[in-house]
Each structure stands twice: as structure tokens, then as C-alpha cells.
Scaffold this motif. Structure first.
Motif, PDB file in Angstrom:
ATOM      1  N   LEU A 155       0.881  -1.170   0.000  1.00 51.71           N
ATOM      2  CA  LEU A 155       0.000   0.000   0.000  1.00 51.71           C
ATOM      3  C   LEU A 155       0.921   1.222   0.000  1.00 51.71           C
ATOM      4  O   LEU A 155       1.581   1.499   1.010  1.00 51.71           O
ATOM      5  CB  LEU A 155      -0.888   0.013   1.251  1.00 51.71           C
ATOM      6  CG  LEU A 155      -1.544  -1.332   1.628  1.00 51.71           C
ATOM      7  CD1 LEU A 155      -2.098  -1.268   3.039  1.00 51.71           C
ATOM      8  CD2 LEU A 155      -2.631  -1.683   0.621  1.00 51.71           C
ATOM      9  N   ILE A 156       1.001   1.924  -1.107  1.00 55.41           N
ATOM     10  CA  ILE A 156       2.018   2.971  -1.197  1.00 55.41           C
ATOM     11  C   ILE A 156       1.454   4.279  -1.755  1.00 55.41           C
ATOM     12  O   ILE A 156       0.372   4.314  -2.345  1.00 55.41           O
ATOM     13  CB  ILE A 156       3.213   2.526  -2.068  1.00 55.41           C
ATOM     14  CG1 ILE A 156       2.778   2.311  -3.516  1.00 55.41           C
ATOM     15  CG2 ILE A 156       3.854   1.264  -1.503  1.00 55.41           C
ATOM     16  CD1 ILE A 156       3.949   1.995  -4.452  1.00 55.41           C
ATOM     17  N   LEU A 157       2.217   5.341  -1.545  1.00 63.19           N
ATOM     18  CA  LEU A 157       1.872   6.637  -2.115  1.00 63.19           C
ATOM     19  C   LEU A 157       2.176   6.628  -3.612  1.00 63.19           C
ATOM     20  O   LEU A 157       3.170   6.049  -4.043  1.00 63.19           O
ATOM     21  CB  LEU A 157       2.657   7.746  -1.413  1.00 63.19           C
ATOM     22  CG  LEU A 157       2.263   7.968   0.054  1.00 63.19           C
ATOM     23  CD1 LEU A 157       3.287   8.843   0.767  1.00 63.19           C
ATOM     24  CD2 LEU A 157       0.872   8.577   0.155  1.00 63.19           C
ATOM     25  N   GLY A 158       1.328   7.266  -4.387  1.00 62.03           N
ATOM     26  CA  GLY A 158       1.435   7.203  -5.839  1.00 62.03           C
ATOM     27  C   GLY A 158       2.489   8.136  -6.423  1.00 62.03           C
ATOM     28  O   GLY A 158       3.168   8.874  -5.706  1.00 62.03           O
ATOM     29  N   PRO A 159       2.627   8.126  -7.748  1.00 54.99           N
ATOM     30  CA  PRO A 159       3.665   8.904  -8.444  1.00 54.99           C
ATOM     31  C   PRO A 159       3.626  10.401  -8.158  1.00 54.99           C
ATOM     32  O   PRO A 159       4.661  11.059  -8.185  1.00 54.99           O
ATOM     33  CB  PRO A 159       3.372   8.620  -9.923  1.00 54.99           C
ATOM     34  CG  PRO A 159       2.706   7.286  -9.925  1.00 54.99           C
ATOM     35  CD  PRO A 159       1.868   7.256  -8.677  1.00 54.99           C
ATOM     36  N   SER A 160       2.453  10.954  -7.890  1.00 49.10           N
ATOM     37  CA  SER A 160       2.359  12.402  -7.677  1.00 49.10           C
ATOM     38  C   SER A 160       3.046  12.860  -6.395  1.00 49.10           C
ATOM     39  O   SER A 160       3.269  14.053  -6.198  1.00 49.10           O
ATOM     40  CB  SER A 160       0.891  12.848  -7.654  1.00 49.10           C
ATOM     41  OG  SER A 160       0.222  12.315  -6.525  1.00 49.10           O
TER      42      SER A 160
ATOM     43  N   LEU B   5       5.732   1.100   2.717  1.00 49.88           N
ATOM     44  CA  LEU B   5       7.024   1.737   2.939  1.00 49.88           C
ATOM     45  C   LEU B   5       6.749   3.240   2.997  1.00 49.88           C
ATOM     46  O   LEU B   5       6.212   3.814   2.055  1.00 49.88           O
ATOM     47  CB  LEU B   5       7.998   1.413   1.808  1.00 49.88           C
ATOM     48  CG  LEU B   5       8.378  -0.062   1.627  1.00 49.88           C
ATOM     49  CD1 LEU B   5       9.377  -0.217   0.488  1.00 49.88           C
ATOM     50  CD2 LEU B   5       8.962  -0.639   2.917  1.00 49.88           C
ATOM     51  N   MET B   6       7.123   3.852   4.100  1.00 50.08           N
ATOM     52  CA  MET B   6       6.750   5.236   4.354  1.00 50.08           C
ATOM     53  C   MET B   6       7.952   5.988   4.923  1.00 50.08           C
ATOM     54  O   MET B   6       8.841   5.387   5.522  1.00 50.08           O
ATOM     55  CB  MET B   6       5.586   5.274   5.352  1.00 50.08           C
ATOM     56  CG  MET B   6       4.901   6.620   5.473  1.00 50.08           C
ATOM     57  SD  MET B   6       3.899   7.023   4.031  1.00 50.08           S
ATOM     58  CE  MET B   6       2.622   5.756   4.155  1.00 50.08           C
ATOM     59  N   MET B   7       7.973   7.319   4.751  1.00 47.85           N
ATOM     60  CA  MET B   7       9.014   8.111   5.371  1.00 47.85           C
ATOM     61  C   MET B   7       8.841   8.064   6.890  1.00 47.85           C
ATOM     62  O   MET B   7       7.733   8.227   7.406  1.00 47.85           O
ATOM     63  CB  MET B   7       8.958   9.561   4.893  1.00 47.85           C
ATOM     64  CG  MET B   7       9.104   9.740   3.379  1.00 47.85           C
ATOM     65  SD  MET B   7      10.462   8.815   2.617  1.00 47.85           S
ATOM     66  CE  MET B   7      11.883   9.413   3.526  1.00 47.85           C
ATOM     67  N   LYS B   8       9.915   7.815   7.585  1.00 44.44           N
ATOM     68  CA  LYS B   8       9.873   7.597   9.031  1.00 44.44           C
ATOM     69  C   LYS B   8       9.224   8.761   9.784  1.00 44.44           C
ATOM     70  O   LYS B   8       8.348   8.549  10.642  1.00 44.44           O
ATOM     71  CB  LYS B   8      11.290   7.371   9.553  1.00 44.44           C
ATOM     72  CG  LYS B   8      11.375   7.146  11.059  1.00 44.44           C
ATOM     73  CD  LYS B   8      12.824   6.942  11.489  1.00 44.44           C
ATOM     74  CE  LYS B   8      12.928   6.753  12.999  1.00 44.44           C
ATOM     75  NZ  LYS B   8      14.340   6.573  13.422  1.00 44.44           N
TER      76      LYS B   8
END
Length: 296
Positions: free
Chosen positions: A193-198, A240-243
Motif C-alpha cells: 500500500l504505497i503513495l502514488g507517483p504524484s 514503505l513510508m518516510m519515518k
């Protein structure tokens, strides 16, 4: 119509003396006479009666006088308004930022700057990462706060503020939730589950997975961090996310696990090289002076 001619006309209507008006307006008597004759020609009416070295307003001049005064007054009012607007603009900073800027201690620096400089106005606007540099270069803002994975721009200057790392965001009951550090290879069979290209975080996540030797199975991509965190909490996948962004959420619901391999990520203030407003330069100098105090 030349406003200077109107100014001469109004002054001469007070003094009724070419020499006095010339002295008032720092010019010559001949120039005063020339400008009045030009105005009379332009209006096609006599403005002054001239006899025996004395002058007085004609009836037409009496009609013109209040309008001339009003035109000059309106022009003066306009220039004052424009000057006030420009002063206000020079003390306003248009800054576009990544939506998660409050997650970073750099945000505290903005708060402290505004507390010390209440005369400066900061207009903050959230914008997706992919568009920030374009907005800056097109003049839609003066400064951006952005992640700069691969900084490239000879026409830009930047201040590196703080680092951030990717972490694995796992449900509390995940088998690797209690790992001190995690090899991303162990997650290759997971739903991502991740943040998209934008958001400018899509490509680094894909790259991290490729470095670990697999292509991620992406079951969701979007722009809302809160939604992804909720989905992880509900065991719908991992992320995967910024800490520093992930740390803002209740970690009782999930685990944040450092990765053995990461991608360098700098959070920066960026502006176009060249001349800037006084407020912009004031803020830029303040950041350079106090960046060591933010503890990022």
C-alpha cells in the motif's frame, strides 16, 4: 493627457504668477508658459486671461480647475495604494510545501521566524511533490519545501534541512513487526500500500524493492498517508513510508521497522537563483543562521 500639465495649471491657478509657479515646480517661466499653451491647445479653450502682466482664470478655466484637482488627487491616491500593495507584497512569502511538512522539525523554524518577524506574512500552500519545482520555476511561489532525492537544477539554490529514511510500516501482528532492522527481501510476497507517483515517493519505493530483487505487488496507491496507515492497521497490506511522517500516527496500531537498505532523502528549502523580495531574503538568511538549532 500629461498630468504634469495639469499640475502646472493647478499651481498657476493659485499663484496667478508664472515666476512663482516656476519656482514652486523647479522649472523656468518659459516652460510654464509653454505647458499652459499646450494644455489650452489640447482642450481647445483659453484657461487664463492675460493682460498687463496679470493673469486670471477664464470661465473655462474655472470649469476645468476642480476636475484637474480631482484627477491629480486620484492619481496620488492610486500611487499610494500601489506603493502600499507593493510594500505588503514585499513582506509576504508565498511558499508551497509537501503535504506532510508539519511532520518535520523544519516547520518549527517557520513558526519561530514568524514569531520574531510579525511584520512578515507567510502564505503556505500544500502541493504534491511532483509539481513543486514546476510551481517554483513558473513563479507561482517564491520558496518550496520539498524532498529532493535527486537534486538537479543549476538555476535553483537550496538549503538542506534534515534527512529522512524509509521504514516498513507493518501491522502489530505481522511476523516481522518486532524486528530491529529488516531486509526488504522478506516482504517480497506482501501486498504493498504505497503513495502514488504524484508524491515523488512512488519511484523510490519501486527502486528499493528492485534493489531487494523483486517487483512489489501493489494493491493500493494514492496520496493520503492517513488512509494508507489505516489500511495497514486493518491488515490490508504493508507500506514503505518516510519515518518522520509515519511517526506522527499512533504506533500502537502498527510497527515501524528500519530497513537494512535505504535511499538518501534530503528535505530542503528551495528557491530560484536571482533577486528576491526583502521578506524572502530575510527568511532565507534566518534559515541559514538557525538551521543548526532545529535538531533534525
Amino acid at each position: 493627457m500629461d498630468l504634469h500639465k495639469l499640475q502646472i495649471f493647478v499651481d498657476l491657478s493659485k499663484t496667478l504668477n508664472y515666476t512663482d509657479t516656476a519656482n514652486n515646480l523647479f522649472t523656468t517661466q518659459g516652460n510654464i508658459s509653454k505647458q499652459i499653451l499646450s494644455l489650452e491647445k489640447e482642450l481647445d479653450v483659453p484657461l487664463f486671461k492675460r493682460a498687463h502682466r496679470k493673469i486670471e482664470l477664464t470661465q473655462q478655466g474655472e470649469i476645468v480647475l476642480p476636475y484637474a484637482k480631482e484627477i491629480l488627487a486620484k492619481y496620488s491616491e492610486m500611487t499610494i495604494k500601489l506603493a502600499d500593495f507593493q510594500d505588503s507584497k514585499n513582506l509576504t512569502i508565498e511558499m508551497h510545501t509537501i503535504p506532510t511538512m508539519p511532520s518535520y522539525v523544519s516547520f518549527n523554524l517557520i513558526t519561530k521566524f514568524l514569531q520574531q518577524h510579525p511584520e512578515v506574512h507567510m502564505q503556505l500552500k500544500e502541493e504534491e511533490s511532483y509539481n513543486l519545482v514546476n510551481s517554483l520555476k513558473s513563479g507561482l511561489c517564491e520558496i518550496i519545501f520539498a524532498r529532493m532525492f535527486d537534486f538537479d537544477g543549476s538555476d535553483l539554490e537550496y538549503i538542506e534541512m534534515e534527512d529522512d529514511d524509509f521504514v516498513a510500516v507493518l501491522p502489530k501482528n505481522h511476523p516481522f513487526a518486532n524486528e530491529e532492522i529488516l531486509d526488504l527481501k522478506k516482504l517480497k510476497k506482501e501486498r504493498f500500500l504505497i503513495l502514488g507517483p504524484s508524491t515523488n515517493l512512488y519511484d523510490p519505493v519501486i527502486k528499493l524493492c528492485q534493489m531487494a530483487g523483486f517487483k512489489p505487488d501493489i494493491s493500493y496507491q494514492g496520496t493520503r498517508v492517513d488512509l494508507i496507515m489505516q489500511m495497514v492497521q486493518n491488515n490490508m497490506g504493508i507500506s514503505l513510508m518516510m519515518k518522520k511522517t509515519a511517526q506522527n500516527f499512533d504506533n500502537k496500531a502498527f510497527s515501524l521497522v528500519p530497513l537494512t537498505t535505504n535511499i538518501a532523502n534530503k528535505l530542503c528549502f528551495v528557491r530560484v537563483k536571482g533577486q528576491h523580495s526583502s521578506a524572502n531574503n530575510m527568511f532565507w538568511k534566518y534559515v541559514k543562521t538557525h538551521m543548526k538549532d532545529i535538531g533534525g
